[in-house]
Design a protein around this motif. Structure first.
Motif, mmCIF file in Angstrom:
data_model
loop_
_atom_site.group_PDB
_atom_site.id
_atom_site.type_symbol
_atom_site.label_atom_id
_atom_site.label_comp_id
_atom_site.label_asym_id
_atom_site.label_seq_id
_atom_site.Cartn_x
_atom_site.Cartn_y
_atom_site.Cartn_z
ATOM 1 N N LEU A 1 7.000 10.009 16.449
ATOM 2 C CA LEU A 1 6.344 8.704 16.363
ATOM 3 C C LEU A 1 6.812 7.874 15.182
ATOM 4 C CD1 LEU A 1 2.675 9.730 17.267
ATOM 5 C CD2 LEU A 1 4.507 9.008 18.796
ATOM 6 N N THR A 2 7.947 8.188 14.610
ATOM 7 C CA THR A 2 8.533 7.356 13.574
ATOM 8 C C THR A 2 9.958 7.020 13.979
ATOM 9 O OG1 THR A 2 9.399 9.217 12.295
ATOM 10 C CG2 THR A 2 7.164 8.468 11.765
ATOM 11 N N HIS A 3 10.448 5.914 13.459
ATOM 12 C CA HIS A 3 11.842 5.535 13.659
ATOM 13 C C HIS A 3 12.458 5.361 12.283
ATOM 14 C CE1 HIS A 3 15.391 3.865 15.559
ATOM 15 N NE2 HIS A 3 15.351 2.850 14.704
ATOM 16 N N GLY A 4 13.423 6.220 11.950
ATOM 17 C CA GLY A 4 13.984 6.197 10.616
ATOM 18 C C GLY A 4 12.967 6.571 9.559
ATOM 19 N N GLY A 5 11.953 7.339 9.975
ATOM 20 C CA GLY A 5 10.952 7.790 9.020
ATOM 21 C C GLY A 5 9.829 6.815 8.772
ATOM 22 N N VAL B 1 6.965 3.648 10.447
ATOM 23 C CA VAL B 1 6.268 3.084 11.598
ATOM 24 C C VAL B 1 6.166 1.586 11.382
ATOM 25 C CG1 VAL B 1 4.129 3.053 12.931
ATOM 26 C CG2 VAL B 1 4.948 5.202 11.941
ATOM 27 N N SER B 2 6.604 0.807 12.354
ATOM 28 C CA SER B 2 6.610 -0.652 12.222
ATOM 29 C C SER B 2 5.755 -1.278 13.310
ATOM 30 C CB SER B 2 8.044 -1.187 12.318
ATOM 31 O OG SER B 2 8.060 -2.596 12.246
ATOM 32 N N THR B 3 4.998 -2.302 12.941
ATOM 33 C CA THR B 3 4.218 -3.040 13.931
ATOM 34 C C THR B 3 5.138 -3.942 14.740
ATOM 35 O OG1 THR B 3 3.758 -4.766 12.294
ATOM 36 C CG2 THR B 3 2.142 -2.992 12.508
ATOM 37 N N GLU B 4 4.595 -4.518 15.789
ATOM 38 C CA GLU B 4 5.411 -5.342 16.675
ATOM 39 C C GLU B 4 6.008 -6.545 15.954
ATOM 40 O OE1 GLU B 4 3.321 -6.416 20.188
ATOM 41 O OE2 GLU B 4 3.105 -4.364 20.917
ATOM 42 N N ASP B 5 5.262 -7.120 15.004
ATOM 43 C CA ASP B 5 5.782 -8.292 14.315
ATOM 44 C C ASP B 5 6.851 -7.941 13.292
ATOM 45 O OD1 ASP B 5 4.385 -7.179 12.215
ATOM 46 O OD2 ASP B 5 2.894 -8.761 12.069
ATOM 47 N N GLY B 6 7.032 -6.650 13.011
ATOM 48 C CA GLY B 6 8.066 -6.220 12.089
ATOM 49 C C GLY B 6 7.740 -6.414 10.625
ATOM 50 N N ILE C 1 5.100 -2.254 7.691
ATOM 51 C CA ILE C 1 5.930 -1.062 7.838
ATOM 52 C C ILE C 1 5.390 0.025 6.925
ATOM 53 C CG2 ILE C 1 8.262 -0.111 7.659
ATOM 54 C CD1 ILE C 1 9.345 -2.882 8.158
ATOM 55 N N THR C 2 5.060 1.163 7.512
ATOM 56 C CA THR C 2 4.458 2.270 6.768
ATOM 57 C C THR C 2 5.150 3.579 7.129
ATOM 58 O OG1 THR C 2 2.801 2.647 8.490
ATOM 59 C CG2 THR C 2 2.200 1.122 6.711
ATOM 60 N N ALA C 3 4.797 4.624 6.403
ATOM 61 C CA ALA C 3 5.283 5.971 6.699
ATOM 62 C C ALA C 3 4.101 6.925 6.672
ATOM 63 C CB ALA C 3 6.328 6.413 5.677
ATOM 64 N N PRO D 1 -3.975 7.215 6.465
ATOM 65 C CA PRO D 1 -2.927 8.193 6.795
ATOM 66 C C PRO D 1 -1.513 7.676 6.604
ATOM 67 C CG PRO D 1 -3.871 7.284 8.799
ATOM 68 C CD PRO D 1 -4.700 6.758 7.674
ATOM 69 N N ASN D 2 -1.338 6.354 6.569
ATOM 70 C CA ASN D 2 -0.001 5.778 6.471
ATOM 71 C C ASN D 2 0.182 5.063 5.140
ATOM 72 O OD1 ASN D 2 0.770 6.652 9.025
ATOM 73 N ND2 ASN D 2 -0.083 4.840 10.015
ATOM 74 N N SER D 3 1.301 5.292 4.516
ATOM 75 C CA SER D 3 1.607 4.693 3.217
ATOM 76 C C SER D 3 2.507 3.477 3.384
ATOM 77 C CB SER D 3 2.319 5.722 2.322
ATOM 78 O OG SER D 3 1.479 6.812 2.032
ATOM 79 N N PRO D 4 2.115 2.327 2.826
ATOM 80 C CA PRO D 4 3.015 1.171 2.838
ATOM 81 C C PRO D 4 4.295 1.497 2.081
ATOM 82 C CG PRO D 4 0.798 0.548 2.140
ATOM 83 C CD PRO D 4 0.841 2.044 2.140
ATOM 84 N N VAL D 5 5.431 1.063 2.607
ATOM 85 C CA VAL D 5 6.713 1.352 1.964
ATOM 86 C C VAL D 5 7.400 0.049 1.589
ATOM 87 C CG1 VAL D 5 6.990 3.565 3.126
ATOM 88 C CG2 VAL D 5 7.892 1.490 4.206
ATOM 89 N N TRP D 6 8.540 0.183 0.925
ATOM 90 C CA TRP D 6 9.227 -0.976 0.363
ATOM 91 C C TRP D 6 9.669 -1.990 1.416
ATOM 92 C CZ3 TRP D 6 14.328 -2.246 1.496
ATOM 93 C CH2 TRP D 6 15.039 -1.294 2.232
ATOM 94 N N MET D 7 9.775 -1.575 2.661
ATOM 95 C CA MET D 7 10.228 -2.480 3.714
ATOM 96 C C MET D 7 9.142 -3.440 4.175
ATOM 97 S SD MET D 7 12.134 0.538 5.859
ATOM 98 C CE MET D 7 12.758 -0.511 7.169
ATOM 99 N N ASP D 8 7.892 -3.184 3.804
ATOM 100 C CA ASP D 8 6.768 -3.992 4.273
ATOM 101 C C ASP D 8 6.849 -5.410 3.716
ATOM 102 O OD1 ASP D 8 3.734 -3.511 5.470
ATOM 103 O OD2 ASP D 8 3.825 -5.073 3.945
#
Length: 667
Positions: free
Chosen positions: A48-52, A54-59, A62-64, A133-140
């Motif tokens: 259930l992750t892509h490249g580690g 999880v991204s919402t539809e709007d992009g 982005i969390t992990a 459960p999901n951590s915001p990451v630098w891509m957010d």
């Protein structure tokens, strides 16, 4: 920034760095000279992750999954144990993780960390330890509103940068915390501790909450980089009672405590093994590069990165000042040139580290290689070597994707007279214009920050293109400095290993003394004698050309509201013919670029018009014509909400991938 590494120091005399990617692991056993000799890899059984991530539809969001990282550590340590790793000789542990990401421990989680059972996996015991459960990451990039709130609360972007070293950025932790507090107050209130990803990983080994180190903490918009304490005004503007959830910031080279009893019992770690502070991947890379004053490091990868030494800091509205991970009294400056990626040896109290990251790196070089050299690097190098330094006065600036410094997109070519041209006369000129333009940009922006090339300056090149001597020769000439290459490939991984060792010996040995045993870089090329005469004037010319591009607004703009009453904004491209040579603005739009297509009287002008739907100000295009005026600089063209009936009039546009035509009358 998608990796976390853990570095173990074996009896102080050898380094044992372990890299942990989101759903991959990789380890290397590194002897005294820091040369990697072994690698192993495995997959973490998490879906259930892509490249580690999880991204919402709007992009934008982005969390992990936080437990994914815990499971990776479980699997990694077990595999290393099965492979024969002897943990009893480990003297110290440090690590590095992606910057800005945050982990939210729920109430009671520290008790769980302190009472872990050696017979069970970490992820089994920590499954209920996180308030989200999901951590915001630098891509957010979902926290623009919170960024503006923070800047207003402290007195503006300039004031925030003076305090924390940066203006508000969506990926920074303060805005992520503010978003959680505002959108999920019950989750925030149930959070006992907020960690960065680095201090989270450190907490696992420590068996209690680890403190955030100065260097990684200065990438949060919360730390006063001068006092090395949390800024009260920033805390108050972010979320209530935040200081209680952050702990006390500590020096990056500090020892946080002994290893958790869990690892002693489960993996036979020495109970005297020390856990040093973990830090961000960018500060760790700086440590791993082992730069000295007068040395510039250039990483030539997908995005090109420039590391350099600066004697006096500057407040950067478009970059970052971070605390130095080696010297707690010094700093490192990061100047980002992307829509949103930073990386030392001895540092004096007056020393600052600077990073410039340019998104248009190897991918842009590969695009020009494919266009001009049939996809062959050998032919590309022949073309590059066949043209003289200075390229007959021709200069090109190539930005396949939007840069921030400068805020430009597209290909911009200029002849010796500084006139814009659509194409150069030969493939050779095109290739050299690309390479020279990229390195002139790096030198110009480095000098703008206060860096001066002096006698004794040298360049260390890493990354994929560091194997290309033709490209390195241009780099050497533009900077008028010799270029050296390093053997080490992963500077962040090595940097975290050095940090673990430094934490043990810092009181009696300086960082430079500790790393003096490392193999020196190898000389790759020297500048030609006329390099300064050729390229010094070109640096000033580069600045003037960039200014002219920015003054003309370029051909790539954001959708900017013209008035607060407008509800919806639409950006579309219109092409209007004018019989005079003067570029006049549309009354209902904004003229952004004037592109003459031919020397005759008729001049074609490209307009990007911003229209208001609610206010009713419309200019609709009935026919698509002369799209060659776009100069093939757009990936997407939005022609929505016009009066187009027939879809034709397009020349060959290789870059165009998406055409938006909703609410037209195409038949």
């Amino acid at each position: 920034m998608s990796q976390q590494t853990i570095a173990l120091v074996d009896n102080i005399d050898s380094c044992f760095p372990v890299e942990r990617r989101h759903n991959q692991q990789r380890s290397t056993n590194t002897p005294r000279d820091a040369s990697p000799v072994r690698r192993r890899s495995a997959r973490v059984p998490v879906s259930l992750t892509h490249g580690g991530v999880v991204s919402t539809e709007d992009g934008h969001t982005i969390t992990a999954p936080t437990l994914l990282w815990v499971k990776a550590l479980d699997l990694l340590l077990d595999q290393l144990k099965l492979a024969g790793a002897d943990y009893t000789n480990i003297a110290a542990i440090s690590g590095t993780a992606q910057q800005h990401g945050s982990v939210y421990w729920q109430r009671g989680a520290q008790h769980t960390l302190q009472s872990l059972e050696a017979s069970k996996f970490l992820h089994e015991q920590l499954a209920r330890s996180f308030s989200t459960p999901n951590s915001p990451v630098w891509m957010d990039s979902s926290t623009t509103e919170q960024c503006r709130q923070l800047e207003r609360a402290v007195g503006g972007a300039q004031k925030l940068a003076e305090i924390t070293g940066s203006t508000a950025y969506e990926r920074f932790t303060a805005s992520q915390i503010a978003k959680l507090s505002q959108t999920k107050p019950s989750v925030y209130n149930n959070t006992e501790r907020i960690s960065l990803v680095s201090s989270f990983a450190c907490s696992l080994f420590l068996g209690r909450y680890a403190d955030i180190d100065y260097s990684d903490g200065s990438g949060m918009n919360l730390l006063d980089i001068h006092s090395k304490e949390w800024s009260q005004i920033c805390l108050d503007a972010t979320a209530p009672n935040l200081v209680d959830k952050l702990g006390t910031p500590v020096a990056s080279s500090s020892v946080q405590g002994p290893i958790s009893q869990y690892f002693v019992e489960r993996f036979d770690f020495n109970p005297d093994c020390k856990v040093a502070s973990f830090t961000g991947d960018n500060p760790a890379s700086l440590i791993g590069m082992c730069l000295t004053e007068g040395t510039i490091a250039v990483s030539l990868g997908t995005s090109d990165t420039l590391f350099l030494w600066l004697r006096s800091p500057q407040t950067l509205l478009e970059g970052h000042i971070l605390c130095n991970p080696v010297d707690k009294e010094a700093y490192m400056a990061l100047l980002w040139s992307v829509a949103d990626n930073p990386r030392l040896n001895t540092v004096t109290h007056e020393g600052y580290m600077v990073l410039l990251c340019f998104k248009n790196g190897s991918l842009t070089r590969e695009r020009v290689r494919d266009d001009c050299a049939e996809g062959s690097w050998e032919l590309f190098n022949e073309l590059l070597d066949s043209t003289p330094r200075g390229n007959f006065g021709n200069m090109g600036l190539y930005f396949d994707v939007q840069e921030i410094i400068p805020f430009v997109k597209g290909d911009h070519r200029f002849n010796k007279a500084n006139d814009r041209v659509q194409r150069f006369t030969s493939m050779e000129v095109e290739v050299r214009a690309l390479v020279e333009g990229q390195f002139l940009a790096k030198r110009a922006h480095a000098e703008d920050l206060g860096f001066n090339i002096e006698a004794g300056s040298r360049i260390i090149a890493t990354g994929g293109a560091s194997n290309n001597k033709s490209i390195l020769q241009v780099l050497s000439d533009v900077f008028n400095a010799p270029v050296y290459v390093l053997e080490a490939a992963n500077s962040a991984m090595l940097g975290s290993a050095y940090q673990a060792k430094h934490a043990l010996v810092a009181e009696r040995t300086s960082f430079s003394e500790m790393t003096s045993c490392l193999s020196p870089p190898v000389l790759a090329c020297q500048p030609y004698k006329d390099a300064a005469q050729v390229y010094n004037p070109m640096v000033g010319r580069y600045r003037r050309l960039v200014k002219s591009i920015l003054d003309s607004k370029g051909s790539s703009v954001d959708c900017v509201p013209l008035c607060p009453e407008a509800a919806v904004w639409t950006v579309f491209l219109s092409v209007q013919r004018q019989q005079c040579g003067l570029c006049s603005s549309l009354s209902r739009g904004s003229s952004v670029d004037c592109v003459p297509l031919c020397p005759e009287a008729a001049v074609w002008t490209v307009f990007l018009s911003v229209q208001r739907q609610q206010c009713g100000l419309w200019y609709k295009i009935p026919v698509i014509e002369n799209m060659g005026a776009t100069l093939d600089q757009f990936d997407t063209i939005d022609l929505s909400d016009n009066d187009i009936r027939k879809l034709d009039g397009f020349p060959l546009l290789k870059r165009l991938k998406c055409l938006l035509l909703n609410n037209n009358r195409v038949v």
